[in-house]
Design a protein around this motif. Structure first.
Motif, mmCIF file in Angstrom:
data_model
loop_
_atom_site.group_PDB
_atom_site.id
_atom_site.type_symbol
_atom_site.label_atom_id
_atom_site.label_comp_id
_atom_site.label_asym_id
_atom_site.label_seq_id
_atom_site.Cartn_x
_atom_site.Cartn_y
_atom_site.Cartn_z
ATOM 1 N N THR A 150 0.901 -1.331 -0.090
ATOM 2 C CA THR A 150 0.001 -0.162 -0.037
ATOM 3 C C THR A 150 0.889 1.268 0.059
ATOM 4 O OG1 THR A 150 -1.712 -1.247 1.322
ATOM 5 C CG2 THR A 150 -1.750 1.176 1.153
ATOM 6 N N TYR A 151 0.564 2.208 -0.782
ATOM 7 C CA TYR A 151 1.360 3.492 -0.771
ATOM 8 C C TYR A 151 0.521 4.558 -0.618
ATOM 9 C CZ TYR A 151 4.533 0.250 -3.436
ATOM 10 O OH TYR A 151 5.283 -0.776 -3.829
ATOM 11 N N ALA A 152 1.299 5.786 0.042
ATOM 12 C CA ALA A 152 0.745 7.102 0.155
ATOM 13 C C ALA A 152 0.568 7.544 -1.408
ATOM 14 C CB ALA A 152 1.686 7.930 0.989
ATOM 15 N N ASP A 153 -0.518 8.432 -1.486
ATOM 16 C CA ASP A 153 -0.591 8.961 -2.947
ATOM 17 C C ASP A 153 0.671 9.623 -3.307
ATOM 18 O OD1 ASP A 153 -4.110 10.345 -2.211
ATOM 19 O OD2 ASP A 153 -3.413 8.255 -2.802
ATOM 20 N N SER A 154 1.372 10.337 -2.442
ATOM 21 C CA SER A 154 2.739 11.111 -3.016
ATOM 22 C C SER A 154 3.544 9.892 -3.471
ATOM 23 C CB SER A 154 3.396 12.030 -1.897
ATOM 24 O OG SER A 154 3.629 10.899 -0.656
ATOM 25 N N ALA A 155 3.653 8.538 -3.116
ATOM 26 C CA ALA A 155 4.535 7.825 -3.681
ATOM 27 C C ALA A 155 4.182 6.588 -4.665
ATOM 28 C CB ALA A 155 4.725 6.868 -2.371
ATOM 29 N N ASN A 156 2.831 6.778 -4.795
ATOM 30 C CA ASN A 156 2.189 5.896 -5.804
ATOM 31 C C ASN A 156 2.471 5.907 -7.286
ATOM 32 O OD1 ASN A 156 0.521 3.786 -6.124
ATOM 33 N ND2 ASN A 156 -1.373 4.709 -6.427
ATOM 34 N N GLY A 157 3.032 5.025 -7.962
ATOM 35 C CA GLY A 157 3.445 5.037 -9.077
ATOM 36 C C GLY A 157 4.987 5.365 -9.212
ATOM 37 N N ARG A 158 5.585 5.941 -8.166
ATOM 38 C CA ARG A 158 7.095 6.426 -8.131
ATOM 39 C C ARG A 158 7.988 5.412 -7.397
ATOM 40 N NH1 ARG A 158 8.835 11.199 -6.575
ATOM 41 N NH2 ARG A 158 6.841 11.331 -4.947
ATOM 42 N N PHE A 159 7.388 4.937 -6.197
ATOM 43 C CA PHE A 159 8.067 4.127 -5.118
ATOM 44 C C PHE A 159 7.608 2.644 -5.147
ATOM 45 C CE2 PHE A 159 8.953 8.014 -2.128
ATOM 46 C CZ PHE A 159 9.669 8.574 -3.237
ATOM 47 N N THR A 160 8.622 1.781 -4.884
ATOM 48 C CA THR A 160 8.134 0.435 -4.914
ATOM 49 C C THR A 160 8.732 -0.221 -3.365
ATOM 50 O OG1 THR A 160 8.155 0.120 -7.338
ATOM 51 C CG2 THR A 160 8.295 -2.039 -5.777
ATOM 52 N N ILE A 161 7.947 -0.658 -2.460
ATOM 53 C CA ILE A 161 8.265 -1.420 -1.380
ATOM 54 C C ILE A 161 8.354 -2.956 -1.366
ATOM 55 C CG2 ILE A 161 6.065 -1.193 -0.227
ATOM 56 C CD1 ILE A 161 7.214 -0.752 2.466
ATOM 57 N N SER A 162 9.460 -3.364 -1.094
ATOM 58 C CA SER A 162 9.520 -4.765 -1.283
ATOM 59 C C SER A 162 10.286 -5.329 0.250
ATOM 60 C CB SER A 162 10.044 -5.227 -2.003
ATOM 61 O OG SER A 162 11.514 -4.878 -2.160
ATOM 62 N N ARG A 163 10.146 -6.716 0.648
ATOM 63 C CA ARG A 163 10.702 -7.078 1.866
ATOM 64 C C ARG A 163 11.409 -8.467 1.241
ATOM 65 N NH1 ARG A 163 6.410 -7.638 6.172
ATOM 66 N NH2 ARG A 163 7.961 -8.873 7.344
ATOM 67 N N ASP A 164 12.424 -9.092 2.075
ATOM 68 C CA ASP A 164 13.067 -10.165 2.088
ATOM 69 C C ASP A 164 12.859 -10.874 3.344
ATOM 70 O OD1 ASP A 164 14.583 -12.305 2.269
ATOM 71 O OD2 ASP A 164 15.965 -11.390 0.708
ATOM 72 N N ASN A 165 11.953 -11.824 3.791
ATOM 73 C CA ASN A 165 11.764 -12.195 5.053
ATOM 74 C C ASN A 165 12.625 -13.135 5.655
ATOM 75 O OD1 ASN A 165 9.108 -10.930 5.184
ATOM 76 N ND2 ASN A 165 8.205 -12.541 4.072
ATOM 77 N N VAL A 166 13.734 -13.646 4.789
ATOM 78 C CA VAL A 166 14.741 -14.566 5.205
ATOM 79 C C VAL A 166 15.929 -13.572 5.625
ATOM 80 C CG1 VAL A 166 16.603 -16.069 4.419
ATOM 81 C CG2 VAL A 166 14.394 -16.267 3.663
#
Length: 114
Positions: A57-73
């Motif tokens: 989920t992204y804030a409007d200011s970040a949507n389309g420009r930012f990508t969040i991801s995670r590595d659970n290991v």
């Protein structure tokens, strides 16, 4: 320090940066992780969040420009930031969502300027 953010720096408008944040398993496991930012004189704001299953989920200011991801290991969360603007200038922090004060670690400064 329980959460260590890195990857910030000085970048020109339109440029890109990738932030990383590593922490301990007890902070990450099964929890929603998020990136926040705080600019001078402004309230902290949520930038993006990601569930343990990868739902984002992204804030409007970040949507389309930012990508969040995670590595659970690796117990690491990332924020890929593209097409940066001067308004993105802030200290960026990672934490659980909702914010947990006890887990605050060092943020990383992002400065967007020509």
């Amino acid at each position: 320090v329980q959460l260590q953010a890195s990857g910030g720096g000085l970048v020109q408008p339109g440029g890109s940066l990738t932030l990383s944040c590593a922490g301990s398993e007890n902070i990450f496991e099964f929890n929603i992780m998020a990136w926040y930012r705080q600019a001078p004189g402004k309230q902290r704001e949520l930038v993006a969040r990601v569930t343990s299953y990868g739902v984002t989920t992204y804030a409007d200011s970040a949507n389309g420009r930012f990508t969040i991801s995670r590595d659970n290991v690796k117990n690491t969360v990332y924020l890929q930031m593209n097409r940066l603007k001067p308004d993105d200038t802030a200290v960026y922090y990672c934490n659980r969502f909702p914010w947990v004060s006890d887990f605050r670690g060092q943020g990383t400064q992002v400065t967007v300027s020509s």
